[in-house]
Write an enzyme that holds these catalytic residues in place. Structure first.
Site, mmCIF file in Angstrom:
data_model
loop_
_atom_site.group_PDB
_atom_site.id
_atom_site.type_symbol
_atom_site.label_atom_id
_atom_site.label_comp_id
_atom_site.label_asym_id
_atom_site.label_seq_id
_atom_site.Cartn_x
_atom_site.Cartn_y
_atom_site.Cartn_z
ATOM 1 N N SER A 156 31.707 50.268 39.498
ATOM 2 C CA SER A 156 32.470 49.428 38.573
ATOM 3 C C SER A 156 31.780 49.505 37.216
ATOM 4 O O SER A 156 30.587 49.855 37.142
ATOM 5 C CB SER A 156 32.434 47.976 39.062
ATOM 6 O OG SER A 156 32.876 47.080 38.050
ATOM 7 N N TYR A 169 28.650 40.069 42.880
ATOM 8 C CA TYR A 169 29.417 41.320 42.688
ATOM 9 C C TYR A 169 28.665 42.283 41.761
ATOM 10 O O TYR A 169 28.508 43.470 42.076
ATOM 11 C CB TYR A 169 30.787 40.968 42.117
ATOM 12 C CG TYR A 169 31.721 42.156 41.974
ATOM 13 C CD1 TYR A 169 32.525 42.570 43.044
ATOM 14 C CD2 TYR A 169 31.821 42.859 40.772
ATOM 15 C CE1 TYR A 169 33.385 43.650 42.916
ATOM 16 C CE2 TYR A 169 32.680 43.939 40.642
ATOM 17 C CZ TYR A 169 33.458 44.330 41.715
ATOM 18 O OH TYR A 169 34.314 45.402 41.583
HETATM 19 P P1 NAI Z 1 41.736 45.678 46.809
HETATM 20 O O1 NAI Z 1 41.420 44.291 47.182
HETATM 21 O O2 NAI Z 1 43.157 46.112 46.686
HETATM 22 O O3 NAI Z 1 41.018 46.711 47.799
HETATM 23 C C1 NAI Z 1 39.842 46.448 48.495
HETATM 24 C C2 NAI Z 1 40.014 46.992 49.877
HETATM 25 O O4 NAI Z 1 38.805 46.847 50.624
HETATM 26 C C3 NAI Z 1 41.107 46.216 50.650
HETATM 27 O O5 NAI Z 1 41.944 47.152 51.283
HETATM 28 C C4 NAI Z 1 40.304 45.410 51.658
HETATM 29 O O6 NAI Z 1 41.021 45.146 52.853
HETATM 30 C C5 NAI Z 1 39.153 46.369 51.916
HETATM 31 N N1 NAI Z 1 38.017 45.708 52.530
HETATM 32 C C6 NAI Z 1 37.499 44.487 52.265
HETATM 33 N N2 NAI Z 1 36.479 44.211 53.085
HETATM 34 C C7 NAI Z 1 36.331 45.302 53.888
HETATM 35 C C8 NAI Z 1 35.454 45.616 54.937
HETATM 36 N N3 NAI Z 1 34.506 44.768 55.328
HETATM 37 N N4 NAI Z 1 35.590 46.821 55.548
HETATM 38 C C9 NAI Z 1 36.551 47.684 55.181
HETATM 39 N N5 NAI Z 1 37.424 47.424 54.184
HETATM 40 C C10 NAI Z 1 37.304 46.247 53.559
HETATM 41 O O7 NAI Z 1 40.962 45.925 45.443
HETATM 42 P P2 NAI Z 1 40.674 47.273 44.622
HETATM 43 O O8 NAI Z 1 40.679 46.904 43.228
HETATM 44 O O9 NAI Z 1 41.540 48.367 45.070
HETATM 45 O O10 NAI Z 1 39.151 47.554 45.026
HETATM 46 C C11 NAI Z 1 38.684 48.798 45.515
HETATM 47 C C12 NAI Z 1 37.288 49.048 45.018
HETATM 48 O O11 NAI Z 1 37.334 49.238 43.604
HETATM 49 C C13 NAI Z 1 36.293 47.929 45.254
HETATM 50 O O12 NAI Z 1 35.035 48.476 45.617
HETATM 51 C C14 NAI Z 1 36.182 47.258 43.889
HETATM 52 O O13 NAI Z 1 34.937 46.640 43.712
HETATM 53 C C15 NAI Z 1 36.332 48.469 42.995
HETATM 54 N N6 NAI Z 1 36.716 48.161 41.622
HETATM 55 C C16 NAI Z 1 37.931 47.593 41.337
HETATM 56 C C17 NAI Z 1 38.285 47.365 40.020
HETATM 57 C C18 NAI Z 1 39.578 46.760 39.620
HETATM 58 O O14 NAI Z 1 39.694 46.391 38.442
HETATM 59 N N7 NAI Z 1 40.559 46.647 40.467
HETATM 60 C C19 NAI Z 1 37.384 47.747 38.931
HETATM 61 C C20 NAI Z 1 36.124 48.292 39.358
HETATM 62 C C21 NAI Z 1 35.830 48.511 40.655
HETATM 63 C C1 BGC Z 2 36.382 43.877 39.152
HETATM 64 C C2 BGC Z 2 37.674 43.406 38.525
HETATM 65 C C3 BGC Z 2 37.549 43.396 37.006
HETATM 66 C C4 BGC Z 2 37.019 44.717 36.483
HETATM 67 C C5 BGC Z 2 36.739 44.682 34.985
HETATM 68 C C6 BGC Z 2 35.993 45.185 38.556
HETATM 69 O O1 BGC Z 2 34.807 45.666 39.128
HETATM 70 O O2 BGC Z 2 36.555 44.001 40.562
HETATM 71 O O3 BGC Z 2 37.973 42.096 38.978
HETATM 72 O O4 BGC Z 2 38.840 43.165 36.438
HETATM 73 O O5 BGC Z 2 35.820 45.056 37.153
HETATM 74 O O6 BGC Z 2 35.994 43.567 34.612
#
Ligand code: NAI
Ligand code: BGC
Length: 271
Positions: A156, A169
């Protein structure tokens, strides 16, 4: 096959964790579109996983679903056994699963600190360790890839941007940065590449409150010089490229994909 039309990940197999929503879903589709067989790890929502499998199969690809919690050693080891039984081996791991449990420092419960570290950091360690074991056992297969394995860690912008109200986080992503770099240093002699993707704000369920009203979105956009929120497909395309030989000489690096969020936008009109 005509080398000019060969898909970049043909014949390779991939595991994407947390892959049935948001960024993971887009990454799984992008890898499948480049010809990889994809294992979709998930913890909830069998239906969403089955829908993805059907979509990938309908376009001629291969996909399986693997239920399991990345923070549990037994689940991760079982997942790798099932993946190898289905696809024979693994070429690409995308450590994507991640959660937020936000609270100010002085009210943050230990269980919310611990759960975020367990999923976001320990989960990446456990999956990377199993992938590395298989990469090292199998070694290089030059007809498939010029690398003996690729690990992509979903980090991130918060591996470098401090984040008040989110110490668990930000600490987990800071940890992912040195986990990734240390693994990259250790595994490079074996031709195994390890890199991170550092997304800025991408429109997914994890940050819904930051984009689901016009007011929230306007506030968020003040942090994004490029003037739009990211889409999961932006990240999917980058992951497919990082997994491919087009990025062969890149290891130990975080590529930020953030519309300029890491450019200290507050300084554009200040300082
Ligand atoms: P999301 O909530 O749609 O996806 C997260 C996924 O991880 C979900 O499918 C959830 O069920 C799964 N998950 C949660 N706990 C778990 C576990 N114990 N074992 C296996 N799977 C598990 O959110 P998003 O945004 O798609 O997040 C994906 C990755 O991207 C995360 O690592 C998040 O930190 C990272 N990220 C997201 C950003 C954003 O702005 N959306 C920005 C920077 C990083
Ligand atoms: C976080 C989001 C956030 C983004 C930018 C990600 O790592 O999961 O919630 O919007 O960083 O701050």
């Amino acid at each position: 096959m005509d080398p000019f039309n060969r898909k970049k990940l043909s014949g390779q197999s991939a595991l994407v964790t947390g892959a049935n929503s948001g960024i993971g879903r887009a990454v799984a589709f992008a890898l499948a579109a480049e010809g990889a067989s994809v294992a979709i790890n998930y913890v909830t929502d069998d239906q969403a996983t089955q829908d993805m499998i059907r979509q990938i199969q309908a376009s001629g690809g291969k996909a399986i679903g693997l239920k399991g919690d990345v923070s549990q050693e037994g689940d991760v080891q079982q997942m790798f056994r099932d993946l190898i039984a289905a696809f024979g081996t693994i070429d690409i791991l995308v450590n994507n699963a991640g959660i937020q449990r936000d609270a100010p420092l002085h009210t943050m419960a230990l269980k919310d600190w611990q759960r975020v570290i367990d999923v976001n950091l320990t989960g990446q360690f456990l999956c990377s360790r199993e992938a590395a074991r298989e990469f090292l056992r199998r070694g290089l297969v030059p007809e498939r890839s010029r690398s003996a394995g690729k690990i992509i860690c979903m980090s991130s912008v918060h591996e470098v941007i401090p984040w008040s109200g989110h110490v668990n986080y930000a600490s987990s992503k800071g940890g992912v940065m040195l986990l990734m770099k240390s693994m990259a240093q250790e595994l490079a002699p074996f031709k195994i590449r390890v890199n991170s993707i550092g997304p800025g704000a991408i429109q997914t369920p994890i940050n819904k409150p930051a984009w689901d009203t016009p007011q929230a979105l306007d506030k968020l956009l003040t942090l994004i010089p490029y003037g739009r929120i990211g889409e999961p497909e932006d990240v999917g395309r980058l992951a497919a490229w990082l997994a491919s030989d087009d990025s062969e000489y890149i290891t130990g690096t975080t590529i930020f994909i953030d519309g300029g969020m890491t450019l200290f936008p507050g300084f554009a009109t200040n300082g």
